[in-house]
Design an enzyme around this catalytic site. Structure first.
Site, PDB file in Angstrom:
ATOM      1  N   ASP A  21     -15.442  34.148 -28.960  1.00  0.00           N
ATOM      2  CA  ASP A  21     -14.692  33.059 -29.189  1.00  0.00           C
ATOM      3  C   ASP A  21     -13.054  34.031 -27.752  1.00  0.00           C
ATOM      4  OD1 ASP A  21     -13.796  30.246 -28.240  1.00  0.00           O
ATOM      5  OD2 ASP A  21     -12.651  30.321 -30.284  1.00  0.00           O
ATOM      6  N   GLY A  22     -12.493  33.074 -26.510  1.00  0.00           N
ATOM      7  CA  GLY A  22     -11.638  33.241 -26.146  1.00  0.00           C
ATOM      8  C   GLY A  22     -11.823  33.362 -25.015  1.00  0.00           C
ATOM      9  N   GLY A  24     -12.108  31.272 -22.569  1.00  0.00           N
ATOM     10  CA  GLY A  24     -10.760  30.743 -21.659  1.00  0.00           C
ATOM     11  C   GLY A  24      -9.603  31.057 -21.454  1.00  0.00           C
ATOM     12  N   ARG A  25      -9.142  31.710 -22.619  1.00  0.00           N
ATOM     13  CA  ARG A  25      -7.984  32.004 -23.087  1.00  0.00           C
ATOM     14  C   ARG A  25      -7.464  33.517 -22.276  1.00  0.00           C
ATOM     15  NH1 ARG A  25      -7.808  31.282 -28.862  1.00  0.00           N
ATOM     16  NH2 ARG A  25     -10.171  30.789 -28.211  1.00  0.00           N
ATOM     17  N   THR A  67     -23.411  22.416 -30.435  1.00  0.00           N
ATOM     18  CA  THR A  67     -23.659  21.371 -30.021  1.00  0.00           C
ATOM     19  C   THR A  67     -22.589  20.223 -29.542  1.00  0.00           C
ATOM     20  OG1 THR A  67     -23.556  20.776 -32.279  1.00  0.00           O
ATOM     21  CG2 THR A  67     -25.673  20.990 -31.349  1.00  0.00           C
ATOM     22  N   GLU A  68     -21.180  21.382 -29.528  1.00  0.00           N
ATOM     23  CA  GLU A  68     -20.026  20.183 -29.657  1.00  0.00           C
ATOM     24  C   GLU A  68     -19.911  20.911 -28.390  1.00  0.00           C
ATOM     25  OE1 GLU A  68     -20.493  21.081 -32.575  1.00  0.00           O
ATOM     26  OE2 GLU A  68     -21.264  20.110 -33.569  1.00  0.00           O
ATOM     27  N   ASN A  69     -20.121  22.299 -27.731  1.00  0.00           N
ATOM     28  CA  ASN A  69     -19.739  23.137 -26.255  1.00  0.00           C
ATOM     29  C   ASN A  69     -20.449  21.465 -25.447  1.00  0.00           C
ATOM     30  OD1 ASN A  69     -19.767  26.076 -27.714  1.00  0.00           O
ATOM     31  ND2 ASN A  69     -18.006  24.554 -27.452  1.00  0.00           N
ATOM     32  N   ARG A 195     -12.276  29.669 -38.218  1.00  0.00           N
ATOM     33  CA  ARG A 195     -12.584  29.056 -38.670  1.00  0.00           C
ATOM     34  C   ARG A 195     -14.416  29.112 -37.958  1.00  0.00           C
ATOM     35  NH1 ARG A 195      -9.254  26.086 -34.142  1.00  0.00           N
ATOM     36  NH2 ARG A 195     -10.568  26.655 -32.279  1.00  0.00           N
ATOM     37  N   SER A 197     -17.312  26.582 -37.006  1.00  0.00           N
ATOM     38  CA  SER A 197     -17.381  25.868 -35.853  1.00  0.00           C
ATOM     39  C   SER A 197     -18.499  25.720 -35.854  1.00  0.00           C
ATOM     40  CB  SER A 197     -16.894  26.721 -34.799  1.00  0.00           C
ATOM     41  OG  SER A 197     -15.439  26.888 -34.735  1.00  0.00           O
ATOM     42  N   GLU A 208     -19.531  38.234 -45.434  1.00  0.00           N
ATOM     43  CA  GLU A 208     -18.136  38.698 -45.035  1.00  0.00           C
ATOM     44  C   GLU A 208     -17.932  38.462 -44.019  1.00  0.00           C
ATOM     45  OE1 GLU A 208     -16.062  40.665 -47.709  1.00  0.00           O
ATOM     46  OE2 GLU A 208     -18.662  40.799 -49.120  1.00  0.00           O
TER      47      GLU A 208
HETATM   48  C1  IPE Z   1     -17.785  27.860 -31.013  1.00  0.00           C
HETATM   49  O1  IPE Z   1     -16.608  28.003 -30.048  1.00  0.00           O
HETATM   50  C2  IPE Z   1     -18.528  28.017 -29.895  1.00  0.00           C
HETATM   51  C3  IPE Z   1     -19.345  29.633 -29.388  1.00  0.00           C
HETATM   52  C4  IPE Z   1     -18.389  30.492 -29.022  1.00  0.00           C
HETATM   53  C5  IPE Z   1     -19.924  29.153 -28.385  1.00  0.00           C
HETATM   54  P1  IPE Z   1     -15.467  26.736 -29.127  1.00  0.00           P
HETATM   55  O2  IPE Z   1     -14.470  27.097 -28.578  1.00  0.00           O
HETATM   56  O3  IPE Z   1     -16.272  26.448 -29.059  1.00  0.00           O
HETATM   57  O4  IPE Z   1     -14.763  26.691 -30.942  1.00  0.00           O
HETATM   58  P2  IPE Z   1     -13.724  26.014 -31.158  1.00  0.00           P
HETATM   59  O5  IPE Z   1     -13.997  24.008 -30.756  1.00  0.00           O
HETATM   60  O6  IPE Z   1     -12.356  25.997 -30.633  1.00  0.00           O
HETATM   61  O7  IPE Z   1     -14.245  25.586 -33.229  1.00  0.00           O
HETATM   62  C1  IPE Z   2     -16.071  31.393 -26.042  1.00  0.00           C
HETATM   63  O1  IPE Z   2     -14.860  30.652 -25.361  1.00  0.00           O
HETATM   64  C2  IPE Z   2     -17.028  30.884 -25.133  1.00  0.00           C
HETATM   65  C3  IPE Z   2     -18.062  29.189 -25.174  1.00  0.00           C
HETATM   66  C4  IPE Z   2     -17.310  28.557 -25.721  1.00  0.00           C
HETATM   67  C5  IPE Z   2     -19.529  28.849 -24.353  1.00  0.00           C
HETATM   68  P1  IPE Z   2     -14.270  29.467 -25.202  1.00  0.00           P
HETATM   69  O2  IPE Z   2     -14.769  28.558 -23.802  1.00  0.00           O
HETATM   70  O3  IPE Z   2     -14.032  28.337 -26.253  1.00  0.00           O
HETATM   71  O4  IPE Z   2     -12.388  29.899 -25.006  1.00  0.00           O
HETATM   72  P2  IPE Z   2     -10.944  29.866 -25.119  1.00  0.00           P
HETATM   73  O5  IPE Z   2     -11.580  29.376 -26.308  1.00  0.00           O
HETATM   74  O6  IPE Z   2     -11.262  28.028 -24.218  1.00  0.00           O
HETATM   75  O7  IPE Z   2     -10.273  30.530 -24.814  1.00  0.00           O
HETATM   76 MG    MG Z   3     -13.474  28.599 -27.643  1.00  0.00          MG
END
Ligand code: IPE
Ligand code: IPE
Ligand code: MG
Length: 247
Positions: A21-22, A24-25, A67-69, A195, A197, A208
């Protein structure tokens, strides 16, 4: 002594799962488009995959698309799907050179045909590789997986193939996408979110959990070694007392 030297190779997690995760940020911080974060994230994927194969960690599962993505803007979803196809093509040699078998979990039928076909091709090509099983969770949601499992088992009961009393944990396990994988030992989530997710809810029953502020595109093998060292300093009691484990 390097971080890697401190790791006890006889007590490595057998199944490591990562919520990457992260992206985008990471991009936003640098004033870049989100897609650049995803692109940069693939470099981290390669380093972590190779490091796990070398250690070795026999099972690595990466959460790549939930699935939420699907609810993200269409442009981002399209970019992610394109990136998947190009990465799969690009990484075939990494998988073959490192003797890694590619596996996928999730509702794969909902993926675009191009992604689905590429995935099937690479899985077929790598199916005899034995050093590590790399599982990509794609269009994966734990609730969808558990719902599918309940439907399949109910149908068997309805058709008198089994009776309700035959249903046990191992039968449920055998119907999950992860039926051929061991339980998760260590789950890492990057980017500071704490979390799950909708990831591997059944399979992490006794995993763990390790959360790090590092954003996925910045995650390097040293971060992985930190997580493994942290894991090795924990006492996994599985319901027992510490005295039972150390008589
Ligand atoms: C969880 O990340 C899914 C993946 C890393 C592929 P998200 O960025 O989609 O999770 P939420 O929605 O912030 O919990
Ligand atoms: C994880 O990074 C990649 C996927 C969920 C596909 P994000 O795209 O969720 O990045 P943030 O959470 O927005 O920083
Ligand atoms: Mg994310």
């Amino acid at each position: 002594m390097t971080l890697e030297d401190k790791i006890d190779k006889s007590r490595l997690p057998q199944h490591l799962a990562v919520i990457m995760d992260g992206n985008g940020r990471w991009a936003k911080k640098k004033g870049l488009f989100r897609s650049m974060g995803h692109e940069k994230g693939t470099k981290a994927v390669r380093e972590i995959v190779e490091t796990c194969a070398e250690l070795p960690i026999p099972y690595l599962t990466l959460y790549a698309f939930s699935t939420e993505n699907w609810n993200r803007p269409k442009l981002e979803v399209d970019t992610l799907m394109k990136l998947l196809v190009s990465s799969l093509k690009k990484e075939i040699s990494t998988l073959m050179d490192n003797n890694i078998r590619l596996n996928a979990i999730g509702s794969l039928d909902s993926l675009p045909k191009k992604v689905h076909n590429e995935l099937i091709d690479v899985m077929e090509l790598t199916k005899s590789n034995t050093r590590m099983t790399l599982t990509l969770a794609l269009s994966y949601g734990s609730r969808e997986e558990i719902t599918k499992t309940i439907k399949e088992i109910s149908l068997k009961v309805k058709n008198n193939l089994i009776s309700p009393s035959d249903i046990d944990e191992s039968m449920i396990n055998n119907h999950l996408y992860t039926h051929d994988l061991p339980d998760v030992d260590l789950l890492i989530r990057t980017s500071g979110e704490q979390r799950i997710s909708n990831f591997l809810l059944w399979q992490i029953a006794y995993a763990e959990l390790y959360f790090t502020e590092t954003l996925w595109p910045d995650f390097r093998k040293e971060h992985l070694f930190d997580a493994i060292l942290n894991y090795q300093n924990r006492e996994r009691r599985f319901g027992k007392t510490s005295e039972q484990l150390n008589p």
